[in-house]
Design an enzyme around this catalytic site. Structure first.
Site, mmCIF file in Angstrom:
data_model
loop_
_atom_site.group_PDB
_atom_site.id
_atom_site.type_symbol
_atom_site.label_atom_id
_atom_site.label_comp_id
_atom_site.label_asym_id
_atom_site.label_seq_id
_atom_site.Cartn_x
_atom_site.Cartn_y
_atom_site.Cartn_z
ATOM 1 N N ARG A 1 -8.351 2.718 -25.246
ATOM 2 C CA ARG A 1 -7.157 3.129 -24.476
ATOM 3 C C ARG A 1 -7.444 4.242 -23.473
ATOM 4 N NH1 ARG A 1 -4.619 2.897 -29.589
ATOM 5 N NH2 ARG A 1 -3.784 0.831 -29.958
ATOM 6 N N LYS B 1 -7.890 2.985 -8.288
ATOM 7 C CA LYS B 1 -7.582 1.566 -8.492
ATOM 8 C C LYS B 1 -8.778 0.900 -9.142
ATOM 9 C CE LYS B 1 -4.205 0.200 -5.005
ATOM 10 N NZ LYS B 1 -3.944 -0.787 -3.943
ATOM 11 N N GLU C 1 -13.545 -1.057 6.575
ATOM 12 C CA GLU C 1 -12.596 -0.147 5.917
ATOM 13 C C GLU C 1 -12.559 1.205 6.633
ATOM 14 O OE1 GLU C 1 -10.529 -0.980 3.475
ATOM 15 O OE2 GLU C 1 -11.424 -2.682 2.426
ATOM 16 N N LYS D 1 -8.079 8.924 2.938
ATOM 17 C CA LYS D 1 -7.692 8.247 1.700
ATOM 18 C C LYS D 1 -7.144 9.244 0.678
ATOM 19 C CE LYS D 1 -8.345 4.792 -1.590
ATOM 20 N NZ LYS D 1 -8.872 3.454 -1.872
ATOM 21 N N GLU E 1 0.954 3.639 -5.625
ATOM 22 C CA GLU E 1 1.369 2.682 -4.611
ATOM 23 C C GLU E 1 2.812 2.239 -4.765
ATOM 24 O OE1 GLU E 1 -1.728 -0.004 -3.392
ATOM 25 O OE2 GLU E 1 -0.241 -1.506 -2.848
ATOM 26 N N ARG F 1 1.093 4.481 0.071
ATOM 27 C CA ARG F 1 -0.264 4.028 -0.237
ATOM 28 C C ARG F 1 -0.508 2.584 0.196
ATOM 29 N NH1 ARG F 1 -4.022 5.194 -5.534
ATOM 30 N NH2 ARG F 1 -5.688 3.762 -4.972
ATOM 31 N N ASN G 1 -3.572 -1.081 2.578
ATOM 32 C CA ASN G 1 -3.807 -2.520 2.472
ATOM 33 C C ASN G 1 -3.762 -3.223 3.821
ATOM 34 O OD1 ASN G 1 -4.057 -2.429 -0.357
ATOM 35 N ND2 ASN G 1 -1.837 -2.359 -0.551
ATOM 36 N N HIS H 1 -5.339 -6.563 4.257
ATOM 37 C CA HIS H 1 -5.744 -7.042 2.933
ATOM 38 C C HIS H 1 -4.975 -8.276 2.476
ATOM 39 C CE1 HIS H 1 -8.053 -3.416 2.840
ATOM 40 N NE2 HIS H 1 -8.436 -3.592 1.596
ATOM 41 N N HIS I 1 -7.128 -11.164 1.533
ATOM 42 C CA HIS I 1 -7.192 -11.757 0.193
ATOM 43 C C HIS I 1 -7.028 -13.270 0.267
ATOM 44 C CE1 HIS I 1 -6.022 -7.865 -2.182
ATOM 45 N NE2 HIS I 1 -7.206 -7.811 -1.612
ATOM 46 N N HIS J 1 -15.652 -8.705 1.082
ATOM 47 C CA HIS J 1 -14.295 -8.159 1.157
ATOM 48 C C HIS J 1 -14.037 -7.522 2.527
ATOM 49 C CE1 HIS J 1 -10.606 -6.235 -0.067
ATOM 50 N NE2 HIS J 1 -11.093 -5.044 0.205
#
Lengths: 361, 361
Positions: free
Chosen positions: A120, A142, A184, A226, A236, A240, A244, A247, A251, A264
């Protein structure tokens, strides 16, 4: 060495940027709960850098369990994640063990997610070795893995205790990956930093030539942007999402072709060009500004058009993306160069027009 | 209906306890971000209660995606967790979808972990249908799955937005599971509530006869104790570990026999008897107090001795448990009935003596 700070209250952490940092174990040791780490890396990175890091840690009295994964986005899945858990359990790592990610975005995302879930949650440190990881994925917490039906669909927010970006590791980075990282970098200019965008226009060739000072400046500006955004919105729920940019289209490209065909950053570059085109259709960017964005990406050797998947397939894949608010397609677009915006204003036929215009025949 | 509150700042949530709550959709609807839920349950519970809950939610205008898992602790693993992710993705659940766990501890742990990881976290509501889940596992945000090398080794802290404990669901609970739940009820008395322990001594037969008022009181006292502890220490950095009384021995029993042979509560009961024995060896409990604890557990039909795995195997399995601080075996023991303590004081030979004394020949 440059030091930035990500301000997140009790979870704040430093980003160290510079040359020769892999050998400076003290940067890492300061952040450990106990002198025990598991270094998660992949076969390629291990060959270059695992020994240097391990030697430095041993020299500082730290016990190291290496976990070497296969290399590639196609391994960013449950099966590989379980290899990390198996190794942690077999070597009896406990809750005070720190997981260290040594590698690019895939290693960082998987090691971070493993750290988030192992017993955990255990401490975590990022040592990114690709430009993309140094400017983006290692900062902000992330973590996650892919699912056959979508990228990064399973994951957690789990902040590292430190990010150590050794610019020397970029010397062994393949050209294609360097360029993917630059996508990026350009993103930060586009969404919130016009002066940085202009600096990139003036210095793209220095970056491509791996000029150390230029790389350090680009990494520092990217991480500073960032860190600002993450400090404002850790999970997010708002601003935030600007990170993206490109993205959602990207994606769709990655998922539509099958993960691993495009890098990517390449998919994000084409996606940013598409977002710019769509922003023009909404009346926010001029044709000249769209061209300026495409020109910079092309100078970096990045794609500015997507593969021909068909608009229907793009839309299907885009609506599976996480950036959907109750059925409405929410996209990151540009009000201007240096001013990103979260918008649900684009109508489906405008998105279709962008896909048709920006994809290869 | 009784309402308790778990005080965790912005993550505070209510626990509702009473009869007929499955039909009261408003308790749940109040906590949704959008009228869209995925109800995760198992085949057994679905047969009894899925229709009632679904009808109530439909009546309140909520879209429901049912996810019915196989029933049993042996399914608390990656494969089953992935069934949840598959269902969420196939039905295009987004970040605003709420995951609802309808079932016992296994369903709650898996649904909660799925909610923690799906798109890096979606809202979550617990509707526990076993006594064990109502008094323990549904409250406090611990979620996770098992690994072949250890129980609950992979997981997350992810607090629910509400816990809805409908005591009517206990009517269909098998006797063996009712008794297993009572083990966790007794635990609260042992670690921090002597008056509640005494109430249990006076009322055990009413609980076993499923007297509604007695069950409601036992659930309320248990949840109130648990809510206090969780509010004080959400992520188990300190006092929350007290809730693990009997669990380190218990996990060794469950893992040593193979998950699913003993119920969790049965293993915890034997584990608490072993912890009591060890506390006596440290001079904290008298023989009379140990007997009093064993007597109450035996009246509940619970085991007070462990299976014969051998001390070496017990110790091996116990040191894999999460409750290890840098190599030292940290156990929850009793200074007195009603006073649990986190201790590393027990020497290995004392632990061996307890295992030898408290396990079946």
């Amino acid at each position: 060495m440059r030091t930035l700070n990500v301000s997140l209250g009790a979870r704040s952490y430093p980003i160290y940027i510079g040359s020769g940092l892999l050998g400076r174990a003290e940067l890492l040791v300061d952040k450990l709960k106990t002198p025990r780490v598991a270094v998660v890396t992949n076969e390629t990175v291990a060959r270059y850098y695992l020994q240097t890091l391990t030697d430095a840690l041993h020299g500082a009295g730290v016990t190291v369990t290496p976990v070497v994964l296969p290399d590639g986005e196609e391994y960013k899945n449950w099966q590989t994640l379980n290899l990390i858990f198996d190794a942690l359990l077999e070597s009896r790592c406990d809750r005070s063990t720190t997981v260290v990610a040594l590698g690019g975005g895939v290693v960082g995302d998987m090691a971070g997610f493993a750290a988030a879930c192992y017993q955990r949650g255990v401490p975590f440190i990022q040592i990114p070795t690709t430009l993309l990881a140094q400017v983006d994925s290692s900062v902000g917490g992330k973590t996650g893995i892919n699912h056959p039906l979508g990228k990064n669909m399973i994951g957690a927010f789990h902040q590292p205790r430190a990010v150590i970006a050794d610019t020397d590791t970029l010397k062994t980075l393949p050209d294609r990956e360097l360029k993917a990282g630059i996508a990026e970098v350009v993103k930060y200019g586009l969404i919130r930093d016009l002066p940085f965008f202009e600096w990139l226009e003036a210095n793209m060739e220095r970056l491509l030539a791996r000029d150390g000072a230029a790389l350090t400046h680009a990494i520092e500006c990217s991480c500073a942007n960032k860190a600002d955004v993450v400090a404002e919105d850790e999970t997010e729920s708002g601003v935030r999402a600007l990170l993206n940019l490109g993205h959602t289209f990207g994606h769709a490209i990655e998922a539509g072709l099958g993960y691993g065909m495009w890098l990517h950053g390449e998919a994000v570059a084409a996606g940013m060009a598409m977002a710019a085109d769509l922003s023009r259709r909404l009346g926010w960017l001029s044709r000249g500004e769209v061209e300026r964005i495409r020109a910079l990406l092309e100078r970096a050797g990045l794609p500015v058009t997507g593969p021909r998947l068909g608009a229907a397939r793009y839309l299907e894949l885009m609506s599976l993306d996480k950036k959907v608010a109750s059925g409405r397609l929410r996209l990151i677009l540009l009000r201007a160069i240096g001013q990103g915006v979260i918008s649900s204003e684009a109508a489906e036929d405008q998105i279709r027009a962008t896909i048709d215009a920006c994809c290869d025949a």
